[in-house]
Design a protein around this motif. Structure first.
Motif, PDB file in Angstrom:
ATOM      1  N   VAL D 209     -18.808  30.963 -41.825  1.00 26.49           N
ATOM      2  CA  VAL D 209     -18.420  30.326 -43.090  1.00 26.49           C
ATOM      3  C   VAL D 209     -17.545  29.120 -42.774  1.00 26.49           C
ATOM      4  O   VAL D 209     -16.675  29.195 -41.905  1.00 26.49           O
ATOM      5  CB  VAL D 209     -17.653  31.332 -43.982  1.00 26.49           C
ATOM      6  CG1 VAL D 209     -17.213  30.673 -45.286  1.00 26.49           C
ATOM      7  CG2 VAL D 209     -18.529  32.546 -44.270  1.00 26.49           C
ATOM      8  N   GLY D 210     -17.823  28.034 -43.455  1.00 27.36           N
ATOM      9  CA  GLY D 210     -17.004  26.839 -43.284  1.00 27.36           C
ATOM     10  C   GLY D 210     -17.631  25.778 -42.407  1.00 27.36           C
ATOM     11  O   GLY D 210     -16.992  24.768 -42.086  1.00 27.36           O
ATOM     12  N   VAL D 211     -18.884  25.971 -42.020  1.00 28.28           N
ATOM     13  CA  VAL D 211     -19.579  24.963 -41.205  1.00 28.28           C
ATOM     14  C   VAL D 211     -19.861  23.752 -42.097  1.00 28.28           C
ATOM     15  O   VAL D 211     -20.558  23.870 -43.099  1.00 28.28           O
ATOM     16  CB  VAL D 211     -20.904  25.529 -40.649  1.00 28.28           C
ATOM     17  CG1 VAL D 211     -21.627  24.458 -39.844  1.00 28.28           C
ATOM     18  CG2 VAL D 211     -20.647  26.777 -39.817  1.00 28.28           C
ATOM     19  N   PRO D 212     -19.343  22.588 -41.757  1.00 29.85           N
ATOM     20  CA  PRO D 212     -19.528  21.420 -42.624  1.00 29.85           C
ATOM     21  C   PRO D 212     -20.993  20.966 -42.686  1.00 29.85           C
ATOM     22  O   PRO D 212     -21.711  21.038 -41.676  1.00 29.85           O
ATOM     23  CB  PRO D 212     -18.668  20.338 -41.945  1.00 29.85           C
ATOM     24  CG  PRO D 212     -17.720  21.058 -41.061  1.00 29.85           C
ATOM     25  CD  PRO D 212     -18.451  22.292 -40.622  1.00 29.85           C
ATOM     26  N   ALA D 213     -21.418  20.559 -43.862  1.00 32.94           N
ATOM     27  CA  ALA D 213     -22.750  19.958 -43.993  1.00 32.94           C
ATOM     28  C   ALA D 213     -22.846  18.787 -43.031  1.00 32.94           C
ATOM     29  O   ALA D 213     -21.926  17.966 -42.960  1.00 32.94           O
ATOM     30  CB  ALA D 213     -22.978  19.495 -45.424  1.00 32.94           C
ATOM     31  N   GLY D 214     -23.914  18.728 -42.271  1.00 33.98           N
ATOM     32  CA  GLY D 214     -24.117  17.615 -41.350  1.00 33.98           C
ATOM     33  C   GLY D 214     -24.102  18.018 -39.884  1.00 33.98           C
ATOM     34  O   GLY D 214     -24.708  17.348 -39.055  1.00 33.98           O
ATOM     35  N   TRP D 215     -23.451  19.129 -39.546  1.00 38.14           N
ATOM     36  CA  TRP D 215     -23.533  19.583 -38.156  1.00 38.14           C
ATOM     37  C   TRP D 215     -24.976  20.005 -37.872  1.00 38.14           C
ATOM     38  O   TRP D 215     -25.665  20.544 -38.741  1.00 38.14           O
ATOM     39  CB  TRP D 215     -22.590  20.762 -37.895  1.00 38.14           C
ATOM     40  CG  TRP D 215     -21.137  20.416 -37.889  1.00 38.14           C
ATOM     41  CD1 TRP D 215     -20.547  19.240 -38.254  1.00 38.14           C
ATOM     42  CD2 TRP D 215     -20.073  21.293 -37.489  1.00 38.14           C
ATOM     43  NE1 TRP D 215     -19.183  19.331 -38.108  1.00 38.14           N
ATOM     44  CE2 TRP D 215     -18.859  20.568 -37.651  1.00 38.14           C
ATOM     45  CE3 TRP D 215     -20.007  22.603 -37.016  1.00 38.14           C
ATOM     46  CZ2 TRP D 215     -17.609  21.125 -37.349  1.00 38.14           C
ATOM     47  CZ3 TRP D 215     -18.765  23.155 -36.721  1.00 38.14           C
ATOM     48  CH2 TRP D 215     -17.589  22.424 -36.880  1.00 38.14           C
ATOM     49  N   GLY D 216     -25.397  19.815 -36.654  1.00 38.81           N
ATOM     50  CA  GLY D 216     -26.787  20.090 -36.291  1.00 38.81           C
ATOM     51  C   GLY D 216     -27.447  18.792 -35.897  1.00 38.81           C
ATOM     52  O   GLY D 216     -26.899  17.715 -36.140  1.00 38.81           O
TER      53      GLY D 216
END
Lengths: 355, 355, 355, 355
Positions: D209-216
């Motif tokens: 939980v808390g992974v920012p949109a855009g990582w990857g």
């Protein structure tokens, strides 16, 4: 990012600081089934070991290597080989000065600029002590390339060139010098430099005989490019030449050409070796030959202007225990990097060609 | 193995042969949102383009680059940028000779030894024509590092050094020479060499101003190690020096020290730049400075002894269309590799430090 | 960072967007001397090609591949193989809707969140059109592993499983279904879904027979880990199982054991293959078997709640031309990724072991 | 080849065998300036430690970690962090049986087929003991991503699913089970399996939980592809699902769509999370959710048919000390791999985007 790893196929990762509890290397990709024991590595470390003559640092490190993994009943298993060397003689008190001000020519200021902090004890990670890990990994690499004989020596010290070449002489003097007369002159030069609180640079030549034609890989893993990167990653190195190097830039095309003649075994015989055994990034079967320039040791007793981390003007004189000419102990390191590059390229070559 | 790729974060993969239909580069890792059009790349390719004076090869290639992916409405999207350059003026008939015998100094024999076959048309993959892909990728790299100004020039040709330095002169003569008087001498030298069926070597100097202190990465991605590998991967390069290079090996420790003084903005001011702007593999904020040695063109009209693929003795004179001094057109390539390394290190630096 | 490259030794880099001028792949590390022509690649692209039945998208793309480098006189030279496929039938007008609002299930929002901009035409880089590059590269990979036979099929569609297995049937129906009766049922299901403006998911099974015991590499390049990463990188894939996969989590230890018996050629014969041909990340010599779950196509005519880039509420119904079940055309892509992983592991294996 | 390294930017290399003197990990690329001490790592190792209940192996290992480099005065320096754990309770006499015959389901035969030799003591490198190195490295990775909360649990054991979810319960029973009633059932099941000389499989669920949109990172470093590879590299794992996984293959397009609504802070709010928080390989800002299938322990007392290295038929019953259900101790390992992938992707994201 594996910025502390070297190699593509035969790859090692080094870790450790000058004054931490230990340093080491993890070797990955080593072929299985090779006979390997500490006794195969220790002699190479002993050649590099400090405190062996008055011409190198007086730090006393046994540099005893332990193999922690990757070997079973005396044979490599194909899994990672972890090599560890304990640090024994750390006199961190010598280094309060290092924390106080940036030593010109050292990585002190650059590390602070990059990381915002640094380990000042003995230069931390930027210390040449890390090269012990390279020599240990290089000793394993040598086992991968038994067809190759690698030899390095100091060919020039403080601007004074060796002119004779006697292979047996290299290990007979404390300078890895193939010329007994030059070694005698260098003894006086290094003594004088040390007494003057100064230091000297050197040029190391390295040759690998027996490299099969075909090793190497265009375009960005060229054998010469890999060697140049490898050598330039050694502490204090400022220049690399393959074959004739800068001198080649002063030759005419026909003088620089390594003419070929048919050889006895179907392979060509070359009339000369201006190219240093590499064409188009690939070995030609001739000896691979290069030269490496080491700057004079930056740690000197002569005070030099510098600044503190707070930005104030000061001077620094580096006491501690230092090599008056780091190029001397660079010889086994240059050999190790040569072995590491060649082992890597051998495996890369057989991956693609099956040979 | 990505042996045809270069870079860690800002990474490009090059493809193509001298006489194939086209060549190109795929750039991966470029930041999104940068303004990019063919017009940002073409001028750098034009600087490298053959056939612009009688001192370079007479092959006529427009070297028109096309962007095939990675840009939308004039902005980079963060996805791979595919750059393609068609080959137009391929006269493969010139190269029957190349198939017949190995050209000394070229990769012909080494490629055969490695791969068991080779594309002889114009040297195939080993041709310096591949450097067009580097220059195209380098043009994209420049956009990633607007804070840096890169400049290269020929500082020595055929052993004759430029002694004056006028930046405006560099692009005003066909030799990228910063010294008008030297350029005039070199004109006569290159003409003479060409008429004699010979060729000349050169030394290229490159400087990058504005590299922030902190870029670079110990230990095996040192800025100087990356640069040395990058430069040595260029066709015909045989030596690389950072800062004073081999000359540093002849200095005393105190002569070689780059003393520091407090600067106006809290950053130190250096009294000299023997180190070439790099300490411990990390930029110090001074200009990054290096020198690259190019051997004389191996393709010469003067016949040289050699062997055929079957192992028979013969001679070869390389007709075709060649640069009498490959170092000249090496200038934009050296600049491109400098840009590629610095863009790569900038992204690597911010990955680890967040700055 | 080579995030658009795949493979360690046999490595390809893909580039291109759905509605750009072209897309392609650069294959590096291919062994030299292999016979290769466009005709070796085109049949695999034709299997994946859109517009071949009413069960796939009606976009008409010839998907004609061109080899731009790396082949001379019909043989691979060991240098990079550049493969290019022109985009022909781009109807970008279909995609104004895509620019207007984020399509749920698509990468639209995520790309904007990452890059701050995106190419909305056909999904840009995130389009499944990119898989053509994989299939082309995979066709080259197949030539590297002639000892292996790879076969994939749709084993379940919309929750309805194929129960019979007839290898000859796989290419005889538009669903790559090995069970003629299931194929007939699926025809009705897919027709119904399309008419309802809906879509269906599928499970693809893939088997590679002939993989020698020993391929694979502990620990972070395990054969199963590489395959899992490869398959999960395919558009719309949400799950991967090796051998029995999740079903193995419900077996007892003795039920799951693949017992061994002495075989005729000194290699063991296995009584079962719960493991899917892999133990400890290394091939056992049994068929390598895996299953891949494809979600239903996210592009559907049924309107779904969403937001605009400006953050306003709206609905979107994706018109355009889409596969009602993307899993079907996933079959040749799964096969390609299997071939790419195995070719890579073969070269990696021989690098380390010399076999 | 770094087959024993994991990660691109935040990268660790693991080494060590089950019954060697020690095992460890070298973490490279860690940002500088993070507070790090052994006490930040030890609790995670303690969660994984054997011998804590009768439901795990009775091997007694303190698993005390030492930091040998990369930390100065309690802060990471940006240089490699070497972590070492001594092996203490090696009873190699238990393993004569392992040398005598290949254990089905283990890597014994595959290692011999690959390397021609193997370390049979405790499975050598293929032992799950290596996962201690992952947990140690994962503890460092957690410090890099303080914005993310990672939680894993056993959601199914021996085919029996947990149905309730109480976060506080997870660490309150020896099964990492969020459902007290299920934990009670599992206790009986595992006891019965052990007494019967059998073993059980399990499914582990993990959520970040808390992974920012855009990582990857599209396309071959997709967040889901990296996670799939990471999880499949764990011993005994046979399947990975992102979000709904295989169940998604049975949904219609509209059922599977994660509809979006405008959210309070300008970011969309999703009505569901079938996708498991990832679209096009990039995080959407929703919880990243996956499921991992562990096969039943292969080491069982029930005799199984097998062969000897010489190829003779025999049976083997694995005595030693083993986990009756390896999935249980898989929980901290799954969490560690999640942390390692996310830390890596965070650094990769900021390299390219500067955010």
């Amino acid at each position: 990012m594996s910025v502390n790893s070297f190699g593509r196929m035969f790859r090692f990762t080094s870790w450790g600081e000058s004054h931490g509890p230990a340093l080491g290397a993890v070797v990955d990709g080593c072929p299985p089934g090779l006979a390997l024991a500490e006794a195969d590595i220790q002699p190479w470390l002993d050649r590099r070991r400090p405190g062996q003559s008055r011409f190198t640092t007086q730090r006393q490190e046994p540099d005893a290597v332990r193999i922690l993994s990757g070997v079973y009943e005396g044979r490599t298993t194909g899994t990672p080989i972890s090599l560890m060397i304990d640090n024994v003689d750390q006199r961190s008190r010598d280094y309060a000065e290092v924390a106080r001000a940036y030593r010109p020519g050292h990585a002190d200021y650059a590390y602070d600029a990059k990381y915002g902090l640094r380990d000042p004890r003995g230069g931390g990670r930027s210390s040449a002590r890390e090269t012990a890990a390279r020599v240990a990994a290089g000793a394993v690499a040598r086992l991968v390339i038994p067809e190759v004989r690698i030899r390095a020596w100091v060919s020039e010290l403080g601007g004074d060139a060796a002119t004779a070449f006697d292979d047996a002489e290299i290990d007979a003097n404390p300078f890895f010098c193939p010329d007994a007369a030059a070694a005698a002159r260098w003894e006086a030069m290094v003594d004088a430099a040390r007494k003057a609180g100064s230091s000297l640079g050197a040029v190391v030549t390295c040759e690998a005989v027996g490299v099969p034609a075909g090793w190497g890989a265009p375009l960005y893993a060229k054998l010469d490019a890999e060697l140049a990167g490898a050598m330039m990653s050694i502490n204090a190195v400022k220049g690399v030449e393959i074959g004739d190097g800068f001198a080649a830039a002063r030759l005419s095309g026909e003088s620089n050409a390594d003419a070929m003649r048919p050889g006895p075994d179907g392979q060509p015989v070359f009339a000369s070796n201006h190219a240093g055994g590499i064409a188009g990034g690939i070995a030609t079967g001739q000896p691979v030959r290069l030269r490496v320039a080491f700057k004079p040791t930056s740690s000197i007793l002569t005070p030099v202007d510098t600044v503190t981390p707070a930005g104030d003007a000061t001077q620094i004189a580096t006491r501690g225990r230092h090599d008056p000419c780091v190029g001397i102990r660079g010889v086994p390191v240059v050999e190790a990097m040569m072995a590491l590059v060649l082992a890597d390229q051998k495996l890369l070559h057989r991956a693609q060609t099956g040979r």
